[in-house]
Every structure is written in structure tokens, then in C-alpha cells.
Design an enzyme around this catalytic site. Structure first.
Site, PDB file in Angstrom:
ATOM      1  N   TYR A  39       0.861  -1.140   0.047  1.00  0.00           N
ATOM      2  CA  TYR A  39      -0.107   0.005   0.137  1.00  0.00           C
ATOM      3  C   TYR A  39       1.078   1.271   0.049  1.00  0.00           C
ATOM      4  O   TYR A  39       0.353   2.383  -0.377  1.00  0.00           O
ATOM      5  CB  TYR A  39      -0.859  -0.060   1.325  1.00  0.00           C
ATOM      6  CG  TYR A  39      -2.032  -0.907   1.158  1.00  0.00           C
ATOM      7  CD1 TYR A  39      -2.180  -2.045   0.242  1.00  0.00           C
ATOM      8  CD2 TYR A  39      -2.633  -1.250   2.468  1.00  0.00           C
ATOM      9  CE1 TYR A  39      -3.314  -2.928   0.416  1.00  0.00           C
ATOM     10  CE2 TYR A  39      -3.868  -2.324   2.520  1.00  0.00           C
ATOM     11  CZ  TYR A  39      -4.080  -3.098   1.764  1.00  0.00           C
ATOM     12  OH  TYR A  39      -4.989  -3.990   1.391  1.00  0.00           O
ATOM     13  N   HIS A  97       0.197 -11.781   1.708  1.00  0.00           N
ATOM     14  CA  HIS A  97      -0.825 -10.838   1.026  1.00  0.00           C
ATOM     15  C   HIS A  97      -1.501 -11.469  -0.187  1.00  0.00           C
ATOM     16  O   HIS A  97      -2.745 -11.611  -0.118  1.00  0.00           O
ATOM     17  CB  HIS A  97      -0.110  -9.776   0.565  1.00  0.00           C
ATOM     18  CG  HIS A  97      -1.250  -8.691   0.154  1.00  0.00           C
ATOM     19  ND1 HIS A  97      -0.816  -7.309   0.425  1.00  0.00           N
ATOM     20  CD2 HIS A  97      -2.550  -8.371  -0.145  1.00  0.00           C
ATOM     21  CE1 HIS A  97      -2.003  -6.428  -0.009  1.00  0.00           C
ATOM     22  NE2 HIS A  97      -2.874  -7.322  -0.118  1.00  0.00           N
TER      23      HIS A  97
END
Length: 267
Positions: A39, A97
Site C-alpha cells: 500500500y 498478502h
């Protein structure tokens, strides 16, 4: 649950935007914040948390290891870097992830490295994100039953993933729902609008309450303080059996996130 049922997500939020979002969330009473290495906002999240004055012991911080850091020699150093950015000695939950099949690092290797990070005290809990049934089985085999704190997966009224969620329930693995509003698409749904009107609620609250009543944790994000406050009220909304039955009919396999090379073969 070993994880909070309600948190604030930070996907696609960067710079001052994410600082403001996390600051508002913490001020409104959120205590769980979800971020990820990819991110690019861990430092800003860390700044907002530090400036909030909320004691670290009251917070639940989650980050996710990106695919380029899966190798045994990279995962722990990358997590230490994340901790530096977040200004903390540990995170409460660290996830793989994406399974990223074929990226050159085998699942047993990165799950063992993740378990090592927990043993080293860098993270209190470990888990996975975007894993299908078979890969979750492999993850359990790699680190042991009871070690997977959650599987964070895309879920919404348009993508209910009943086979996967049933498997996770059977295994005792809590589900974290992301993209619960399907990039906002569900907000225009007439069935959900009808249910919202019946309860004097917003459609976002209905979608989040649906996930909560199914036993899922949710991590909606917003750049607007009013929406962050409104989302929290989903915890007080009780949908009846007729509401839940109507929402069950909205399933359409409406997946919003399916990156080639990262995603598994979905169940």
C-alpha cells in the site's frame, strides 16, 4: 475471535489522505487498523497512530507481506522495516498478502518464515489473505492447526464465497472480509436499499451488518469522517432472517480483485 470484528482499512489511501483517515478512525473509536507493505502507506499510518495518543496496548495493527519479500531471507527483514515505518516493536497480525503461485517461493518456505517472525516476537499472530481452500490446507499443514488467525478474502453480497467460508468455519479459521461494499457497487442495489429503508439505515451499514452477522470481521475504509462514523453503526444493526435470506439471493460471483499471477484458482 482472536481478531477484532471491526477495523479501518487503508487500501488505496496514501499521503495526507491516509493520515487523516486513520486519525479520524482512531478519534471515532476504531482500534484496529489494516495496512500492507504494497500500500505504500505504513509510515503515514504509523504517524497517525503516534499522533493519536492512543496507547499501543489498545490497538490492533495488521500488515501484509508483499510477494517480493516471501523468501526465507527476506520476510523477517521486510517485516522489521514495516515495524520501523509503523513506529512499533510488533504488529498484532501479519498476513501473506497473496499466494502468488509460481513466483519462485514455495508455500512451505514463506509460511515457515512467517512462523519464525511470530516466534521472534515481531508479530503476535499470523495468517493469510486471498488463499483458496487447497492453499489454506497447505498453510495449515506448514504451521500447524490453530496457527492461522484469519484468511482475509474479498467478500460482499455479490461475492459470498460459500464453499471457502464454510471450509474456514470448519477449520476454526476466522474470516476477514475486505471489499465488502464491492467498490461501492452494492450501494446502488435495490434489494439492499429496500432493507436499509426498512431499518432506517444506510446501504453500507446493511452490507457490513450482513458480514458481521455471518461472523466475519470487516475492515471498510473511507476518506470521509461521516462515513467512518456511519460504518461503525453497522455493529448496532440487526438484520432479521428475511433480510439475510434476501441478501443470500444477491450472489453473482462479483469478484472485483483478481490479479493475474497473484490470485489462486478460486473455489
Amino acid at each position: 475471535m482472536s481478531i477484532p470484528s471491526f477495523g479501518a482499512g487503508t487500501f488505496r489511501l496514501t499521503g495526507q489522505t491516509v493520515i487523516d483517515s486513520v486519525s479520524n478512525a482512531l478519534d471515532l473509536g476504531y482500534r484496529a487498523i489494516d495496512t500492507a507493505q504494497i500500500y505504500g502507506n505504513e509510515a503515514e499510518v504509523g504517524q497517525a497512530v503516534a499522533d493519536s495518543g492512543v496507547p499501543r496496548s489498545e490497538l490492533f495493527l495488521t500488515t501484509k507481506i508483499w510477494t517480493e519479500n516471501y523468501a526465507a531471507g527476506k520476510l523477517l527483514p521486510s517485516l522489521r522495516e514495516s515495524l520501523d515505518k509503523l513506529r512499533t516493536d510488533y504488529v498484532d497480525l501479519t498476513l501473506i498478502h497473496w499466494p502468488a503461485p509460481g513466483n519462485g517461493v514455495a508455500l512451505p518456505e514463506y509460511m515457515a518464515a512467517l512462523a519464525e517472525a511470530k516466534a521472534a516476537g515481531l508479530t503476535r499472530r499470523i495468517g493469510v489473505s486471498n488463499f483458496n481452500i487447497e492453499l489454506t490446507r497447505q498453510a495449515i499443514a506448514a504451521v500447524g492447526k490453530g496457527e492461522i488467525a484469519t484468511n482475509q478474502i474479498e467478500l460482499s453480497p455479490y461475492l459470498q464465497s460459500r464453499a471457502l467460508t464454510a471450509f474456514l468455519k470448519e477449520q476454526g479459521i476466522p474470516v476477514t472480509s475486505y471489499m465488502t461494499l464491492a467498490y461501492g457497487k452494492v450501494l446502488q442495489d435495490p434489494v439492499l436499499q429496500q432493507i436499509a429503508a426498512k431499518h432506517g439505515a444506510t446501504v453500507a451499514q446493511v452490507a457490513l451488518a450482513w458480514a458481521l452477522q455471518l461472523g466475519y470481521a470487516v475492515i471498510p475504509s473511507s476518506t470521509k469522517r461521516a462515513n467512518l462514523a456511519g460504518n461503525l453503526k453497522a455493529r448496532e444493526l440487526h438484520l432479521d432472517a428475511a433480510d439475510m435470506a434476501l441478501i443470500a439471493t444477491l450472489e453473482r460471483n462479483g469478484r472485483e480483485v483478481n490479479p493475474a499471477g497473484l490470485a489462486p484458482e478460486w473455489d
